[in-house]
Structure formats: C-alpha cells, structure tokens
Design a protein around this motif. Structure first.
Motif, PDB file in Angstrom:
ATOM      1  N   UNK A 267      38.383   6.882  -0.640  1.00  0.00           N
ATOM      2  CA  UNK A 267      37.030   7.096  -0.146  1.00  0.00           C
ATOM      3  C   UNK A 267      36.566   8.550  -0.209  1.00  0.00           C
ATOM      4  N   UNK A 268      37.415   9.566   0.089  1.00  0.00           N
ATOM      5  CA  UNK A 268      36.918  10.945   0.010  1.00  0.00           C
ATOM      6  C   UNK A 268      36.307  11.303  -1.332  1.00  0.00           C
ATOM      7  N   UNK A 269      36.888  10.808  -2.414  1.00  0.00           N
ATOM      8  CA  UNK A 269      36.378  11.129  -3.742  1.00  0.00           C
ATOM      9  C   UNK A 269      35.077  10.388  -4.048  1.00  0.00           C
ATOM     10  N   UNK A 270      34.797   9.332  -3.305  1.00  0.00           N
ATOM     11  CA  UNK A 270      33.616   8.519  -3.559  1.00  0.00           C
ATOM     12  C   UNK A 270      32.389   8.981  -2.789  1.00  0.00           C
ATOM     13  N   UNK A 271      32.542   9.990  -1.949  1.00  0.00           N
ATOM     14  CA  UNK A 271      31.442  10.447  -1.101  1.00  0.00           C
ATOM     15  C   UNK A 271      30.667  11.572  -1.793  1.00  0.00           C
ATOM     16  N   UNK A 272      29.374  11.421  -1.843  1.00  0.00           N
ATOM     17  CA  UNK A 272      28.484  12.481  -2.323  1.00  0.00           C
ATOM     18  C   UNK A 272      27.285  12.543  -1.385  1.00  0.00           C
ATOM     19  N   UNK A 273      26.721  13.727  -1.221  1.00  0.00           N
ATOM     20  CA  UNK A 273      25.583  13.914  -0.313  1.00  0.00           C
ATOM     21  C   UNK A 273      24.468  14.651  -1.043  1.00  0.00           C
ATOM     22  N   UNK A 274      23.253  14.178  -0.883  1.00  0.00           N
ATOM     23  CA  UNK A 274      22.083  14.836  -1.445  1.00  0.00           C
ATOM     24  C   UNK A 274      21.051  15.030  -0.336  1.00  0.00           C
ATOM     25  N   UNK A 297      23.766   9.900   2.063  1.00  0.00           N
ATOM     26  CA  UNK A 297      25.201   9.950   1.833  1.00  0.00           C
ATOM     27  C   UNK A 297      25.543   8.775   0.920  1.00  0.00           C
ATOM     28  N   UNK A 298      26.081   9.079  -0.256  1.00  0.00           N
ATOM     29  CA  UNK A 298      26.344   8.055  -1.260  1.00  0.00           C
ATOM     30  C   UNK A 298      27.824   7.690  -1.322  1.00  0.00           C
ATOM     31  N   UNK A 299      28.068   6.382  -1.441  1.00  0.00           N
ATOM     32  CA  UNK A 299      29.404   5.857  -1.714  1.00  0.00           C
ATOM     33  C   UNK A 299      29.277   4.920  -2.910  1.00  0.00           C
ATOM     34  N   UNK A 300      30.415   4.371  -3.346  1.00  0.00           N
ATOM     35  CA  UNK A 300      30.395   3.605  -4.598  1.00  0.00           C
ATOM     36  C   UNK A 300      30.373   2.091  -4.409  1.00  0.00           C
ATOM     37  N   UNK A 301      30.757   1.606  -3.212  1.00  0.00           N
ATOM     38  CA  UNK A 301      30.847   0.154  -3.031  1.00  0.00           C
ATOM     39  C   UNK A 301      30.342  -0.257  -1.651  1.00  0.00           C
ATOM     40  N   UNK A 302      30.026  -1.537  -1.502  1.00  0.00           N
ATOM     41  CA  UNK A 302      29.547  -2.072  -0.228  1.00  0.00           C
ATOM     42  C   UNK A 302      30.575  -1.874   0.881  1.00  0.00           C
ATOM     43  N   UNK A 303      31.851  -2.093   0.554  1.00  0.00           N
ATOM     44  CA  UNK A 303      32.891  -1.951   1.569  1.00  0.00           C
ATOM     45  C   UNK A 303      32.961  -0.520   2.101  1.00  0.00           C
ATOM     46  N   UNK A 304      32.752   0.461   1.209  1.00  0.00           N
ATOM     47  CA  UNK A 304      32.766   1.859   1.638  1.00  0.00           C
ATOM     48  C   UNK A 304      31.561   2.179   2.515  1.00  0.00           C
ATOM     49  N   UNK A 305      30.432   1.543   2.221  1.00  0.00           N
ATOM     50  CA  UNK A 305      29.241   1.735   3.045  1.00  0.00           C
ATOM     51  C   UNK A 305      29.511   1.283   4.471  1.00  0.00           C
ATOM     52  N   UNK A 306      30.186   0.141   4.616  1.00  0.00           N
ATOM     53  CA  UNK A 306      30.514  -0.347   5.951  1.00  0.00           C
ATOM     54  C   UNK A 306      31.433   0.588   6.703  1.00  0.00           C
ATOM     55  N   UNK A 307      32.393   1.177   5.989  1.00  0.00           N
ATOM     56  CA  UNK A 307      33.308   2.133   6.618  1.00  0.00           C
ATOM     57  C   UNK A 307      32.552   3.355   7.099  1.00  0.00           C
TER      58      UNK A 307
END
Length: 359
Positions: A267-274, A297-307
């Motif tokens: 997950x850390x690598x999947x986080x981006x912020x604009x 705050x951007x993530x790559x998948x639905x499961x990561x969004x929930x986290x």
C-alpha cells in the motif's frame, strides 16, 4: 474528509463525508484535472545577490544525498536545514521528488538535493525515480552517498557506487548515517568498509563523515565540509529561504507522510497525493487567516480505498488531523483540509496516469 480542528470552522457531518467518498469515481480517461505537474520542482533560482557585498571567499553550490531506500537521506536533509522540509518514514522509497533544502552559513550557502532511493525497479514509477537520481547526481557539485552504520555494505551499495563512479567530474563524499544506532566498534568497522568500497569501485572519497541526524552528532561538521567543497560564488537564494518547493508540493507530501503511517505491504507504494486547490479563504480578517486546502489521495484498488478510509472514516480522519497539524506548523497558518480518497487503477505502471500524478 474535512478536517477542521483548531480552525474555528464547523465540522462536516461524518455520514455526509462518507457518502461523498463512496460516490467518487475512478480517474476518468478524459479528465485533465492533473495537467499541472505537482511532483516536479522549478529549476534552480538565478543567483541572488544581496545588497551588501558578499564576504570574500563565499561559496555556494548544490549537493545531493543518494543511497539505497531508507538510509536516512531525508532525515539528514532536515537536520542540516534545521527544519522539516522533506517527509520521512520507515517505509522504503518514501521520497519521490527532488526537494531542495537551503542551508545558510556565514561562509557559504549550501543547496541540498534530496533524491529518491536508488533501487531495483519493478514498475514504470520505479524506473523514472531511478532516472531522476542519475540525472541529479550528474548536475550537482557534490554527491554524498549515505551508508547507514547499522547495516553492512551490500550489493545495492556496491551497484550504486559503481554507477556513480562513471560520473567523473562530480566530487564524491561518503556519509555514514545513523551512528546513534551502532556501537563505536561497529562504526569504525563500517568506515573501513566504506574505504574498501571506494577502492574496489575506483571511487575517490573527498571526505568520509559519520553523522547522527537524530542526535545531531557531526551534522555541523558535515555542513562545513560540504560548503568547503562548493565553488566560490554568491548566494543562490535569499537569506531565510529554506526550500524552493512550492507550498502545494509541501502540503501534498505532508499528507502522504501522514497516510503512510501504519500501512503495510504494497500500500505505501500505491499512495499518491495531489493538491487540487490551495489558497487563503476570502473575507477573513487579516489577524485570523485560514488556508483552504482541497486534496485528493489516490490509491490503485477498491480494497486500498477501504483501508485508507477506515471504519466509519476513522483512519482518514486521523490522516487529515496529523497532516493538518504538520502543514500548520510548516506554514504558520491555520488550515482547513478537505481530503478525499480516489482510485487511479495501476497508476504506477500507466504512463498517462504517472504524468497526471506528477511523475
């Protein structure tokens, strides 16, 4: 998720916020909202000449810290500048942009360039970060390679120094970091290993300096030695400037730092912020300013969004609170932070998404 503690602004209802977050769409193919490059920094400023004549022998120039991921480069940059300007985390590859910190001394001005950790890339993002490192060390006056004292010299260090040896004209310095985590005997052994690595790769170290950014040991000595290796010249930035990073970049990085805390695995690598919008709220009295920041705050998948959102929004609320406090401390202005989570599928491997996210 709106965060407004300490701003005097009414807090939005949590259920409304969660409904809003659930309704967010994936990054659309035709969406051009990211065309401004938030990840890149402007070119170095033109030489700044103080109205007073600079002292004879004044030196100024650029030095960059390089090394494997998580070897203390960002912490050392902050220690030398004297204020937090780059984020730190125990997660590898935290640094993604080139951030310049400015050290002011009577005898010179040192511009520190903190770079991402050189690593074996597994994504297009990783390849671009490695290219950024190599481009940077070819353009600065001094490259300082960081070797943590609590870890032995490994293949990653050897690869990095071998690559750096190809840059002939750049002065090279070895910095043994995290000496507070090692015994004197281990530090002495590590210094000998660094010397041996230089001999093995044909790298001539102009200096080898052990430091502790946390304890402050020999940080001033390192600054003095680096300034001494700079060319003579006037200050490059006005006195008092600590970084040339735009405030939007600083705010986005502090949000990402808060989001990194406590996450595991990929997950850390999947986080981006604009930061989409940032500015002082109109109509406020001069003695009670409020800085509005709207960020995604951007993530790559639905499961990561929930986290990232957490149970009933608890985690996102915590991220917003911590980030807001850090931004307020850095900018000295009360902040209203409006933070939302969105999905940009597999953005680390997608050239178009990388461009829009600033990489």
């Amino acid at each position: 998720m709106a965060e407004d503690q300490g701003t005097g602004e009414p807090e939005q209802d949590l259920d409304d916020d969660l409904d809003d977050l659930d309704d967010l769409d994936d990054l659309d193919e035709d969406d051009d909202e990211f065309d401004e490059d938030f990840g890149a920094l402007p070119p170095p400023a033109a030489p700044f000449f103080d109205s007073a004549e600079r002292a004879e022998g004044h030196r100024s120039g650029f030095a960059c810290f390089v090394g494997r991921p998580n070897v203390g480069k960002s912490t050392l940059t902050n220690a030398l500048v004297g204020q937090k300007i780059v984020i730190t985390s125990d997660k590898p590859q935290t640094t993604r942009t080139v951030v310049r910190g400015i050290v002011h001394r009577p005898d010179g001005q040192l511009v520190l360039v903190d770079t991402p950790g050189l690593h074996r890339p597994r994504t297009l993002l990783g390849e671009r970060l490695n290219d950024l490192v190599k481009t940077t060390w070819a353009e600065v006056d001094v490259v300082a390679v960081c070797f943590p004292a609590d870890e032995k010299i490994g293949p990653g260090d050897r690869f990095l120094v071998t690559e750096l040896a190809k840059v002939r004209r750049t002065t090279k310095v070895a910095v043994v970091t995290k000496t507070d985590l090692a015994s004197p005997e281990r530090i002495a052994e590590h210094l000998l290993d660094v010397v041996a690595l230089g001999q093995e790769t044909g790298t001539e170290w102009a200096e080898i300096v052990p430091v502790s950014s946390v304890g402050g040991d020999q940080v001033d000595l390192l600054a003095e030695l680096l300034v001494g290796l700079m060319p003579e010249g006037p200050p490059l930035y006005p006195d008092g400037d600590l970084t040339d990073a735009p405030e939007e970049v600083l705010a986005a990085e502090l949000i990402r730092e808060a989001a990194l805390d406590g996450v595991r695995d990929e997950l850390p690598h999947s986080i981006a912020v604009v930061v989409e919008e940032m500015g002082l709220r109109e109509g406020r009295p001069d003695d009670k300013p409020l800085l509005d920041i709207h960020a995604n705050l951007y993530v790559e998948r639905d499961s990561q969004k929930g986290i990232m959102i957490g149970r009933k929004g608890a985690r996102l609320r915590q991220v917003g609170t911590v980030a807001r406090q850090q931004i307020e401390a850095l900018l000295g202005t009360p902040v209203y932070l409006d933070l939302h989570v969105k999905i940009a599928k597999d953005w680390q491997r997608d050239p178009r998404q990388l461009r829009k996210l600033g990489f």
